[in-house]
Each structure stands twice: as C-alpha cells, then as structure tokens.
Design an enzyme around this catalytic site. Structure first.
Site, PDB file in Angstrom:
ATOM      1  N   GLU A 133       9.369   0.931  11.018  1.00 40.42           N
ATOM      2  CA  GLU A 133      10.430   1.901  10.695  1.00 40.42           C
ATOM      3  C   GLU A 133       9.794   3.274  10.821  1.00 40.42           C
ATOM      4  OE1 GLU A 133      13.503   1.052  10.185  1.00 40.42           O
ATOM      5  OE2 GLU A 133      13.121  -1.097  10.164  1.00 40.42           O
ATOM      6  N   LYS A 152       0.887  -1.178   0.000  1.00 42.01           N
ATOM      7  CA  LYS A 152       0.000   0.000   0.000  1.00 42.01           C
ATOM      8  C   LYS A 152       0.924   1.228   0.000  1.00 42.01           C
ATOM      9  CE  LYS A 152      -1.944   3.061   1.982  1.00 42.01           C
ATOM     10  NZ  LYS A 152      -1.786   4.498   1.619  1.00 42.01           N
ATOM     11  N   GLU A 184       8.942  15.790  15.495  1.00 39.91           N
ATOM     12  CA  GLU A 184       9.398  15.606  14.120  1.00 39.91           C
ATOM     13  C   GLU A 184       8.600  16.533  13.208  1.00 39.91           C
ATOM     14  OE1 GLU A 184       8.462  11.942  11.999  1.00 39.91           O
ATOM     15  OE2 GLU A 184      10.555  11.870  11.375  1.00 39.91           O
TER      16      GLU A 184
END
Ligand code: NDP
Length: 507
Positions: free
Chosen positions: A263, A188, A396
C-alpha cells in the site's frame, strides 16, 4: 531481561510517557540489547518517551513466538478467533480516549480528529470478526466421479510494517483480517509513532489472545523493519509506506518468496468539472490536501479545475483556506496540526522552495502565525501556473501543498491525470453523472470518489494501481492478502483401478 506488566504509562498533562516496552510473546520487554530512541511530540519538538530499539535478535524472538503458535491459532475455531476480536473491539472503545491522546501526541493528529479515528477502529475489528467464520473455499465441477474443492488457509506468520500517518488505523486494518483468518502477526510501527500500537498490545493481552499470536517490535525501518521483511519464517508481508521503501521490502520478500501486499504512495487528482457546486468542490479540495496536514496517501494534491471556473474556484479556495485554523493539536478549534517530524518539515519546506521556482505561489508557503515554537507547522500552500511535469506536480510531497492545473477537454484531462507513476485515488466533482462516470472509468487509479471526499471504511477495498501498490486492504478483497489456496481432489470411485476414464491433461 526486565519484563513489565504494561507497554507504557502516559502522563497526559506532562505530555510524556514512561516505561515504554515492546510486546513479544505476550510479554512487555525492552530491546534485547537495551537500546532505545526518543519519540517526539511534533507540536513542540519535545521528547515524549524513550522507545525500545529492536534489532535482528528481537525480530527473531518475535517471529519465533509467532511461528510457535501459528498452527494452534490456525486451528482455533473461527468463532473463538472472532470472539477475541470482539473482546478487543470493546476494549478499544473503552480505552479510546487514552489511545486518542497517545496518537495525537505522537503523530500530530489534532485531538478531536484522533478521537474520531479511535472511535472508528472497532469497526475494523468487528468487520473481520464477522467474516472469520464466513470466508471459505469453493467446490469445483471436474470430469469424472470426483469431489474437487478448495480450502482457504492462513499464510502463517505475517509481518505488518506501518507508516506514521495513521499509525493505529493502518496497523489494525491489516492485522484484523490477518488474525481473523488464522494468521499470527509481528508488527513494526513507524519509528516516529510507536506508542498507540504498544498501548493496543496491552489491550490484545487483556482481550485474551494467546501469547505469541500478536507481537510488536519497535525500532528503525532499516534495522528492525528490514530484518522482519527478510525473515525466512515470515510468509506474508503487508507494507504500507512510500513507494521507494515498498520496492526495497518487495525485494527482501522475494528472497524467501513471501506474499506481499504493498500500500504505497500517491499523487492523487481532485477534478472539478465546470458544472460542479464550487463550494462543495472547494471543501473537497481542502479536505483532500489539508487533512492530517497533507500526510495522507490519497491526498488530492493535484487540483484539476475546468478553465471556465478556475478564477472563481481560486477565489473561494483562498477564502476557505483563510479560515483554516492551524496550531497545537491539543488546542480547541484546531483543524490542522503539525507535520510529524523535523525530517518531514524540512522535506515539505524544501518542496515549497522548489515550487516557488516552478510556479506561482498563490496561497501560504510560510509558517502559520502564532504556531507554537518548536513544532513542525506549515501553512496550507497552493501553487498555480505549474507545468504537469514540474516536480511539485509529480512527486509525493506528503504535506499540505497543492498545485492547480486547468483543463478544457476530457481527453486532455485524462491524459494529464494518468501521466503519473502513481495510481491510487481520484475525487471528481460535477453534476453530469454520465461525464463523471465516463471519466472515472478512464482513470488509472484504485479508487474514485464522486462528489465526496475520502473516508476509509472496513468494507470497501482500498489500494493502488501502478506504483501505488499491489493487493487490496479492506473489503472482502483483502481476504486474498491473508490466505492461500489449497486444492483437494477426492476420487469417489470404489477403487482407483475400477474408476471411470481419467480425464485431464496427461502430465
Ligand atoms: P516509509 O516508507 O518511510 O516507512 C514506512 C515503514 O517502513 C516505517 O515503519 C519505516 O520505518 C519502515 N521502513 C523504512 N525502511 C525500511 C526498510 N528498508 N525495510 C523495511 N521497513 C522499512 O513511509 P512513511 O512512514 O514516510 O509514510 C509515508 C508514506 O506512506 C507515503 O508515501 C504514503 O503515501 C504512504 N502511505 C500509503 C498508504 C496506502 O494505503 N497506500 C497509507 C498511508 C501511507 P521507519 O519509520 O523507522 O523509517
């Protein structure tokens, strides 16, 4: 359902693509419900193409196809699986130019960089082709007259949920080991960047992979992505993306006890020691937070500069950033393209405004002069006088925004760097190798580069500590993410009753 012979047709001059189809069970198909969504050129904000919007029905079809062929693929000779991966590597090389244009158009990588990336993709396919017939179990010394050994077996159907920053590389770095080790795949891609994965699917078919071994369903994360992660027939999931979504995916996977590789995000430090070559240090810092417009998981967005060299470093940093050419990724000389989407542009702009309240704007902060109208461009941006607990120093951002922090002692440095929920990566610059290695050992991160900046390779393990992830991509370590262990024990005595005394824990 209308089936086509190709995933898409690119008109490179018009910067559009036509007849975009997903790849399910060896066929190029629209979504079952016929729904589509637009994908946009971040350089201009204009629509490139309408992409099929998969839902649970499409995911069911793709997973069913991958499940149907899983056993046949598992028992296909490893040499034959490797040969198909090598065919695919050759086709990627042949079509690197078209793949680079698609990737540049869809993701905002400037064309020269996209070409470099596409040129590197075959390395991953070749690496795992080479390992396909070399990875195995081990024999174990056990008491008694027995032969005891392990088999490393594929998981079965694996899901690969991919982000938008390096669409093809991140897909290939997980699908190559999965396929080499005998798993089937359902991918995906990110909704913003589906096109290169679909073109790649054409090459998978041309390379000769059996139908169903590799599938791509395009669509939204909360729809196609969640259906895939929750699917009971998916035995392994590699998710690359934000920490927040990674937690959601891990929870969906837990319901059917799928193996998960995560990840995830980062807030990585670039650390400048007082004896560093400052020109090198500035270059590493700029590469660290400006590469792909800061949309890199390992982006070095916290610059820890020793107090003795802070002023000199900042002067050199300013001079270097003034030379950075930001603009249309298809223009000659561009070194930094746009952010991927309006959503990401708004997010980064918001963080720049937050930064202005949390610190002092040292460089950038605006829209680059001359950037194309409608594109999602921001200047490289640097803040100073930022506290370690400021939002721009902790969260982030995923844009070209860095904060500079000065440090004096190693203890103070290590404490500040490790005070983060993330633990992905660090860059260290200096001359005293003992000090560099001593610091490297104390950092809670999955990877360290010394006097270098990040370069991804198929043979070196990549992954995070803490909330930057679990499992490893790349390197021999990645084998564990795509295999499961079976233990086999053979009694070598003539009969079970005449055998030597049984040894082991009585259960
Ligand atoms: P997201 O987490 O938003 O999305 C990643 C993928 O997950 C996309 O395909 C997305 O689909 C899909 N998704 C979203 N919601 C769900 C859900 N509920 N269930 C299943 N799938 C879902 O990340 P971004 O695409 O924004 O990528 C940026 C992030 O990726 C950053 O945090 C970055 O650090 C991280 N990253 C980590 C890397 C590493 O190796 N550690 C490498 C590269 C990036 P959709 O696009 O439709 O939302």
């Amino acid at each position: 359902m209308s089936v086509t012979t190709h995933a898409l047709t690119l008109d490179a001059d018009a910067r559009t693509a036509d007849q975009v189809a997903m790849f399910v069970d060896g066929q190029f198909v629209p979504a079952a419900a016929g729904a589509t969504f637009p994908t946009v050129d971040p350089n201009t904000g204009r629509t490139i193409a309408e992409v099929p919007r998969a839902d649970g029905t499409d995911v069911d079809r793709a997973v069913a196809a991958a499940k149907r062929v899983a056993v046949e693929w598992q028992f296909t000779d490893a040499i034959a699986r490797a040969a198909l991966l090598r065919n695919l590597a050759a086709l990627v090389t042949e079509h690197a130019d078209e793949l680079a244009r698609l990737e540049a158009l869809d993701s905002g990588h400037y064309l020269a960089k996209a070409s470099e990336l596409m040129g590197a993709i075959p390395l991953w396919l070749d690496y795992w082709a080479s390992l396909a017939d070399k990875v195995g179990g081990r024999t174990i010394e056990v008491p008694g007259n027995k032969l005891s050994f392990t088999l490393l077996e594929p998981l079965g159907v694996t899901a690969h949920i991919v982000p938008w920053n390096y669409p093809l590389l991140i897909m290939v770095r997980s699908c190559a080991p999965a396929l080499a080790l005998g798993n089937t795949c359902v991918v995906k891609p990110a909704e913003d960047t589906s096109l290169s994965a679909l073109k790649f699917a054409e090459l998978v078919k041309e390379a000769g992979f059996p139908d169903g071994v590799f599938n791509v369903v395009t669509g939204f994360g909360t729809e196609a992505g969640a259906s895939l992660a929750a699917h009971p027939d998916v035995a392994g999931i590699t998710f690359t993306g934000s920490t927040e979504t990674g937690k959601t995916v891990a929870k969906l996977a837990a319901d059917h006890v799928a193996q998960v590789n995560l990840e995830l995000g980062g807030k990585s430090p670039t650390i400048v020691f007082p004896d560093a070559d400052l020109d090198d240090a500035v270059e590493a810092a700029v590469q660290g937070f400006c590469s792909h417009t800061g949309q890199v998981c390992v982006a070095g967005t916290r610059l820890f500069v020793h107090a003795d060299v802070r002023e000199q470093f900042l002067q050199k940093l300013t001079a270097r950033l003034e030379q950075t050419q930001v603009g249309d990724g298809f223009a000659d000389g561009t070194q930094m393209g746009p952010l991927v989407s309006q959503k990401q542009y708004d997010r980064v702009r918001d963080y720049i405004e937050i930064g202005k309240t949390e610190g002092t704007l040292h460089y950038g902060g605006g829209r680059p002069a001359g950037a194309p109208e409608g594109g999602y461009f921001v200047e490289p941006t640097v803040f100073v006088d930022v506290a370690h607990d400021a939002r721009i120093a902790r969260e982030e951002i995923f844009g070209p925004v860095a904060s500079v922090h000065s440090w004096s002692t190693e203890d103070e440095l290590v404490e500040a760097v490790n005070d983060s929920i993330y633990g992905l990566f660090a860059v260290l610059l200096g001359s005293d190798i003992k000090k560099l290695l001593s610091t490297a050992r104390r950092l809670q991160v999955g990877g360290v580069m010394i006097n270098d900046w990040f370069g991804e390779l198929p043979m070196t393990p990549h992954g995070g500590h803490k909330q930057s992830g679990t499992g490893r991509e790349e390197g021999i370590e990645a084998v564990h993410g795509y295999t499961q262990v079976k233990h086999v024990s053979v009694n070598l005595d003539p009969s079970l009753r005449a055998g030597s005394d049984w040894a082991g824990a009585p259960l």
